[in-house]
Design a protein around this motif. Sequence first.
Motif, short mmCIF file in Angstrom:
data_model
loop_
_atom_site.label_atom_id
_atom_site.label_comp_id
_atom_site.label_asym_id
_atom_site.label_seq_id
_atom_site.Cartn_x
_atom_site.Cartn_y
_atom_site.Cartn_z
N GLY A 1 -48.62 28.89 -14.01
CA GLY A 1 -48.43 28.03 -15.16
C GLY A 1 -49.68 27.24 -15.50
O GLY A 1 -50.02 27.07 -16.68
N HIS A 2 -50.38 26.76 -14.48
CA HIS A 2 -51.60 25.98 -14.68
C HIS A 2 -52.67 26.81 -15.37
O HIS A 2 -53.32 26.35 -16.32
CB HIS A 2 -52.10 25.49 -13.32
N PHE A 3 -52.87 28.05 -14.90
CA PHE A 3 -53.87 28.91 -15.52
C PHE A 3 -53.51 29.20 -16.98
O PHE A 3 -54.38 29.21 -17.86
CB PHE A 3 -53.99 30.21 -14.74
N LYS A 4 -52.23 29.45 -17.25
CA LYS A 4 -51.83 29.77 -18.62
C LYS A 4 -52.10 28.62 -19.57
O LYS A 4 -52.74 28.81 -20.62
CB LYS A 4 -50.33 30.13 -18.68
N VAL A 5 -51.62 27.43 -19.25
CA VAL A 5 -51.79 26.32 -20.18
C VAL A 5 -53.26 25.93 -20.27
O VAL A 5 -53.74 25.53 -21.35
CB VAL A 5 -50.88 25.13 -19.80
N SER A 6 -54.03 26.08 -19.20
CA SER A 6 -55.47 25.80 -19.26
C SER A 6 -56.16 26.77 -20.21
O SER A 6 -57.03 26.36 -21.00
CB SER A 6 -56.09 25.92 -17.87
N ARG A 7 -55.80 28.07 -20.12
CA ARG A 7 -56.40 29.04 -21.04
C ARG A 7 -56.05 28.71 -22.49
O ARG A 7 -56.90 28.75 -23.39
CB ARG A 7 -55.93 30.46 -20.73
N TYR A 8 -54.80 28.37 -22.73
CA TYR A 8 -54.38 28.04 -24.09
C TYR A 8 -55.17 26.86 -24.64
O TYR A 8 -55.70 26.90 -25.76
CB TYR A 8 -52.89 27.69 -24.10
#
Length: 609
Positions: A350-357
Amino acid sequence: MKTSRRQFLKTGAAVGTAVALGRSARAFADLPVKDAVVPEISQFAYANVQLLDGPMLDQFNRNHAFFLALDDDRLLKPFRQRAGLPAPGEDMGGWYNFSPDFDPPKNMTGYIPGHSFGQYLSGLARSYAVTGSKPTQEKVQRLVRGFAETVTPKFYEGYCLPAYTFDKTNCGLIDAHEFAADPEALAVLNHATDAVLPFLPEKALTRAEQATRPHPNIAFTWDETYTLPENLYLAYKRGAGDRYRQLATRFLQDHDYFDPLAARENILPGEHAYSHVNALCSAFQCYLTTGSEKHLRAARNGFEFVLTTQSFATGGWGPDETFRKPDSGDMGASLIRTHASFETPCGAYGHFKVSRYLLRASGDSRYGDSMEKVLYNTILGALPIREDGHSFYYSDYNDSASKFFHEDKWPCCSGTFPQVTADYGISSYFRSPRGVYANLYVPSKLTWKQGSANCVLTQRTQYPLVPETSIELQLDRSETFTVMLRIPAWAGPKTRITVNGKAMQQGLEPGKFLPVSRSWKNGDRIEIQFDMPTRLDAVDPQHPGTVALMHGPLTLFAMGDKPIHTTRAQILAVQQLSQGSDTWKMSDVEFKPFWVIGREKYRLYHDVS
């Protein structure tokens, strides 16, 4: 009468959609739609980035091989059983199969049958997109065909978390379509959506709201309807049909979550940590699809609260899977109360996804810094999944800490683990019309077209054990563009960048991307030497003397679990044994990064004077 897969593919999705929406459906035949908002910064395709030798590639390869080898019959068994079909193969056990022993919270065997099937399918589809492995693509398409034969509303009768499991099924099927070119996946998704809709509530429900409704046991209060919109929006944008946009809107948790976050009200304390970070991805997909600035603010503010009020020195968050009240001292108190400090594969995913977004929306290098911290200090140190399904779940920051497996087989973190490792490449680089962003300093090769030039960027590094990286460019013709280099916020004043041996004199600012613009030619080289300071990070403001030892992006863990009696000056004098070594030493105490620790005891935080 049983419906064959062929009959279903011919009529099932269209009929089911017409019943659900009261209209004729062309859902799975629709063309993909465009985002309402298209950020200037975009992701590369999985195939554009190749990891080179190093711990990230090792971890990705291990997960890819593990799930490729899992028996299809075992994966499909709970779905076949509920559909009344022959169900060969052994039970996977744990959370994955139906069991009469399920008695939450005392006995979680049989908790969420088939819950992680979609995640395994997603991880395999992404792995195929990374590697081009035909056996992987064949397995993805075989699993989709096998699952299609089992789809029935009976699966969700008496099922405690229908939204939770369908969200993962949705993700797996749209990834099979998008990344593994499965010709049937969207039709199967429409049929699976018809099957689950009667079991979903009228809107997203908080856990408190679920607890007020009649329920046979406590597990029925834990469903995560508020995480549905992200993959529903993605299904819509990948061509599954307009109803997925409608469903995404239906399950946006605006009143209780996104509205207060957009107004900068920190309502995280007390909420389940991973699922509410994951829900921020739904807010961002709403922004991309509808242009809603409110939802962009909600995602940005919510993640800011996580980074500033909920995070340990490792970048992990959510002890006991729960966000804590800021300025309460609860983060520090957790060091003696729990060994469940950070739900690692799920949280990192989840952290990687929202960071990429958010990086795409803002170009803010802080999101890359946060990815880097979580990479080296949490997920890269996750123990490999065991053959019997026991999985690494929690990072342990207790004063007497160790690595351990979850007590139940096939928990949720067994599903997000292959997804996050497949995403390592797309987290490392980004592109824009101006050029490319080097976000993570990892051994890797990026291949892309810039203007009229075919370009290859190769990064060779032992970072962060060696504080430098080398980037070489190969082009079939010269081309003018910008390479954006992330300069971490922790970078010291002696950080140095050279291009073809010539030092850059201006523009280097920690906490920013440094643009390096020029007409690039074949063989050009960028060298970065990082000034990696050693520093201390307090667990929370109420425990200023309880600190973790940091070196550049690394959190250093003391080996053993005995308290260290030292001063700030003494612990800051710790020395790496040699350049490239994975060991630092202070007197007779050794410190190591998380990913090199095995089953030894370790200690993250220390009381210093």
